[in-house]
Design a protein around this motif. Structure first.
Motif, PDB file in Angstrom:
ATOM      1  N   GLY A   1       1.009  -0.945   0.170  1.00  0.00           N
ATOM      2  CA  GLY A   1       0.101   0.012  -0.307  1.00  0.00           C
ATOM      3  C   GLY A   1       0.830   1.212  -0.039  1.00  0.00           C
ATOM      4  O   GLY A   1       0.697   2.305  -0.693  1.00  0.00           O
ATOM      5  N   LEU A   2       1.774   1.211   0.831  1.00  0.00           N
ATOM      6  CA  LEU A   2       2.848   2.415   0.652  1.00  0.00           C
ATOM      7  C   LEU A   2       3.548   2.566  -0.291  1.00  0.00           C
ATOM      8  O   LEU A   2       3.676   3.689  -1.328  1.00  0.00           O
ATOM      9  CB  LEU A   2       3.890   2.243   1.907  1.00  0.00           C
ATOM     10  N   LYS A   3       4.090   1.309  -1.148  1.00  0.00           N
ATOM     11  CA  LYS A   3       4.689   1.316  -2.544  1.00  0.00           C
ATOM     12  C   LYS A   3       3.605   1.987  -3.448  1.00  0.00           C
ATOM     13  O   LYS A   3       3.919   2.771  -4.310  1.00  0.00           O
ATOM     14  CB  LYS A   3       5.200   0.198  -2.927  1.00  0.00           C
ATOM     15  N   ASP A   4       2.454   1.592  -3.330  1.00  0.00           N
ATOM     16  CA  ASP A   4       1.560   1.937  -4.384  1.00  0.00           C
ATOM     17  C   ASP A   4       1.174   3.563  -3.948  1.00  0.00           C
ATOM     18  O   ASP A   4       1.044   4.290  -5.203  1.00  0.00           O
ATOM     19  CB  ASP A   4       0.080   1.003  -4.067  1.00  0.00           C
ATOM     20  N   ARG A   5       1.056   3.828  -3.087  1.00  0.00           N
ATOM     21  CA  ARG A   5       0.937   5.362  -2.654  1.00  0.00           C
ATOM     22  C   ARG A   5       2.148   6.051  -3.315  1.00  0.00           C
ATOM     23  O   ARG A   5       1.780   7.320  -3.826  1.00  0.00           O
ATOM     24  CB  ARG A   5       0.696   5.533  -1.181  1.00  0.00           C
ATOM     25  N   GLU A   6       3.233   5.743  -2.918  1.00  0.00           N
ATOM     26  CA  GLU A   6       4.439   6.461  -3.247  1.00  0.00           C
ATOM     27  C   GLU A   6       4.580   6.380  -4.958  1.00  0.00           C
ATOM     28  O   GLU A   6       4.644   7.701  -5.249  1.00  0.00           O
ATOM     29  CB  GLU A   6       5.732   5.592  -2.820  1.00  0.00           C
ATOM     30  N   GLU A   7       4.037   5.340  -5.672  1.00  0.00           N
ATOM     31  CA  GLU A   7       4.126   5.448  -7.185  1.00  0.00           C
ATOM     32  C   GLU A   7       3.183   6.443  -7.552  1.00  0.00           C
ATOM     33  O   GLU A   7       3.110   7.322  -8.337  1.00  0.00           O
ATOM     34  CB  GLU A   7       3.923   4.037  -7.618  1.00  0.00           C
ATOM     35  N   SER A   8       1.817   6.448  -6.602  1.00  0.00           N
ATOM     36  CA  SER A   8       0.706   7.217  -7.227  1.00  0.00           C
ATOM     37  C   SER A   8       1.253   8.761  -6.965  1.00  0.00           C
ATOM     38  O   SER A   8       0.892   9.504  -7.909  1.00  0.00           O
ATOM     39  CB  SER A   8      -0.677   6.967  -6.598  1.00  0.00           C
ATOM     40  N   ILE A   9       1.664   8.982  -5.849  1.00  0.00           N
ATOM     41  CA  ILE A   9       2.384  10.417  -5.707  1.00  0.00           C
ATOM     42  C   ILE A   9       3.456  10.765  -6.613  1.00  0.00           C
ATOM     43  O   ILE A   9       3.185  11.913  -7.407  1.00  0.00           O
ATOM     44  CB  ILE A   9       2.870  10.506  -4.468  1.00  0.00           C
ATOM     45  N   ASP A  10       4.347   9.817  -6.960  1.00  0.00           N
ATOM     46  CA  ASP A  10       5.097  10.239  -8.088  1.00  0.00           C
ATOM     47  C   ASP A  10       4.541  10.261  -9.497  1.00  0.00           C
ATOM     48  O   ASP A  10       5.093  11.289 -10.138  1.00  0.00           O
ATOM     49  CB  ASP A  10       6.242   8.983  -8.217  1.00  0.00           C
TER      50      ASP A  10
ATOM     51  N   ALA B   1       1.614  16.398 -12.724  1.00  0.00           N
ATOM     52  CA  ALA B   1       1.561  17.851 -12.327  1.00  0.00           C
ATOM     53  C   ALA B   1       2.684  18.588 -13.246  1.00  0.00           C
ATOM     54  O   ALA B   1       2.612  19.504 -13.898  1.00  0.00           O
ATOM     55  CB  ALA B   1       1.722  18.078 -10.970  1.00  0.00           C
ATOM     56  N   GLU B   2       3.880  18.180 -13.260  1.00  0.00           N
ATOM     57  CA  GLU B   2       4.934  18.784 -14.153  1.00  0.00           C
ATOM     58  C   GLU B   2       4.536  18.689 -15.516  1.00  0.00           C
ATOM     59  O   GLU B   2       4.924  19.650 -16.373  1.00  0.00           O
ATOM     60  CB  GLU B   2       6.174  18.036 -13.919  1.00  0.00           C
ATOM     61  N   GLN B   3       3.841  17.610 -16.122  1.00  0.00           N
ATOM     62  CA  GLN B   3       3.582  17.519 -17.552  1.00  0.00           C
ATOM     63  C   GLN B   3       2.370  18.439 -17.821  1.00  0.00           C
ATOM     64  O   GLN B   3       2.536  19.122 -18.753  1.00  0.00           O
ATOM     65  CB  GLN B   3       3.179  16.028 -17.708  1.00  0.00           C
ATOM     66  N   ALA B   4       1.485  18.673 -16.756  1.00  0.00           N
ATOM     67  CA  ALA B   4       0.346  19.686 -16.948  1.00  0.00           C
ATOM     68  C   ALA B   4       1.035  21.073 -16.915  1.00  0.00           C
ATOM     69  O   ALA B   4       0.628  21.916 -17.453  1.00  0.00           O
ATOM     70  CB  ALA B   4      -0.538  19.530 -15.770  1.00  0.00           C
ATOM     71  N   LYS B   5       1.956  21.258 -16.015  1.00  0.00           N
ATOM     72  CA  LYS B   5       2.624  22.652 -15.904  1.00  0.00           C
ATOM     73  C   LYS B   5       3.255  22.830 -17.355  1.00  0.00           C
ATOM     74  O   LYS B   5       3.235  24.071 -17.800  1.00  0.00           O
ATOM     75  CB  LYS B   5       3.685  22.727 -14.647  1.00  0.00           C
ATOM     76  N   ALA B   6       4.010  21.785 -17.932  1.00  0.00           N
ATOM     77  CA  ALA B   6       4.743  22.108 -19.219  1.00  0.00           C
ATOM     78  C   ALA B   6       3.648  22.360 -20.251  1.00  0.00           C
ATOM     79  O   ALA B   6       3.771  23.103 -21.112  1.00  0.00           O
ATOM     80  CB  ALA B   6       5.546  20.868 -19.436  1.00  0.00           C
ATOM     81  N   ASP B   7       2.599  21.517 -20.236  1.00  0.00           N
ATOM     82  CA  ASP B   7       1.461  21.651 -21.269  1.00  0.00           C
ATOM     83  C   ASP B   7       1.021  23.125 -21.093  1.00  0.00           C
ATOM     84  O   ASP B   7       0.689  23.702 -22.030  1.00  0.00           O
ATOM     85  CB  ASP B   7       0.365  20.428 -21.113  1.00  0.00           C
ATOM     86  N   ILE B   8       0.634  23.530 -19.793  1.00  0.00           N
ATOM     87  CA  ILE B   8      -0.116  24.905 -19.498  1.00  0.00           C
ATOM     88  C   ILE B   8       1.016  26.016 -20.126  1.00  0.00           C
ATOM     89  O   ILE B   8       0.607  27.022 -20.724  1.00  0.00           O
ATOM     90  CB  ILE B   8      -0.272  25.058 -18.103  1.00  0.00           C
TER      91      ILE B   8
END
Length: 163
Positions: free
Chosen positions: A36-45, A51-58
């Motif tokens: 669960g922690l690894k999944d959570r870590e992966e989902s956060i990553d 978010a970085e991709q969205a920022k670049a797209d924006i």
């Protein structure tokens, strides 16, 4: 003091239960929590990457939006310039047409005035000649009332005709 110092059997069974519970937790619950922690870590990553991709797209969209704004401004300026040129051209054409129409009207008026002037002069000449003839006729009738005056006038006219 039995209450304060536990017996060996109690210690043994408590330790055994603790180890069993610890083993069950280690085998069953820790991998689930770890997963669960690894999944959570992966989902956060993944969320951070998204978010970085969205920022670049924006940023790209902002750049494209600015380009489109500049293009729209240029088109607007071109349209305004074209409209001003067309308006100036229309005003010039209308002015030229108005001048042409005014000149035509003035020329027509002058022609009409000249024609009416000639007609009036011809009419005046006709009236003057009629009046002249009437006056001459009255004068001649008065002067030629006797035969001697008539003879003298005829002789003068014949003499003037021979010259």
């Amino acid at each position: 003091m039995d209450i304060i110092t536990p017996g060996i059997g109690l210690l043994f069974w408590n330790t055994l239960f603790f180890l069993i519970v610890f083993a069950i937790i280690g085998v069953k619950i820790v991998p689930v929590i770890s997963k669960g922690l690894k999944d959570r870590e992966e989902s956060i990553d993944n969320a951070l990457k998204a978010a970085e991709q969205a920022k670049a797209d924006i940023a790209n969209l902002k750049a494209e939006n600015e380009k489109e704004k500049e293009k729209a401004r240029a088109e607007r300026e071109e349209i305004i310039t074209s409209a001003k040129k067309k308006a100036d051209q229309m005003i010039t054409e209308a002015t030229e047409q108005a001048k042409t129409e005014a000149k035509k009207i003035v020329d027509d008026a002058r022609s009409s005035i000249d024609a009416e002037k000639r007609e009036a002069l011809a009419e005046i000449k006709g009236v003057v000649s009629e009046l002249s003839l009437d006056i001459a006729e009255k004068v001649i009738r008065k002067q030629l009332s006797d035969d001697a005056a008539q003879q003298e006038l005829v002789a003068k006219l014949v003499e003037d005709a021979n010259i």
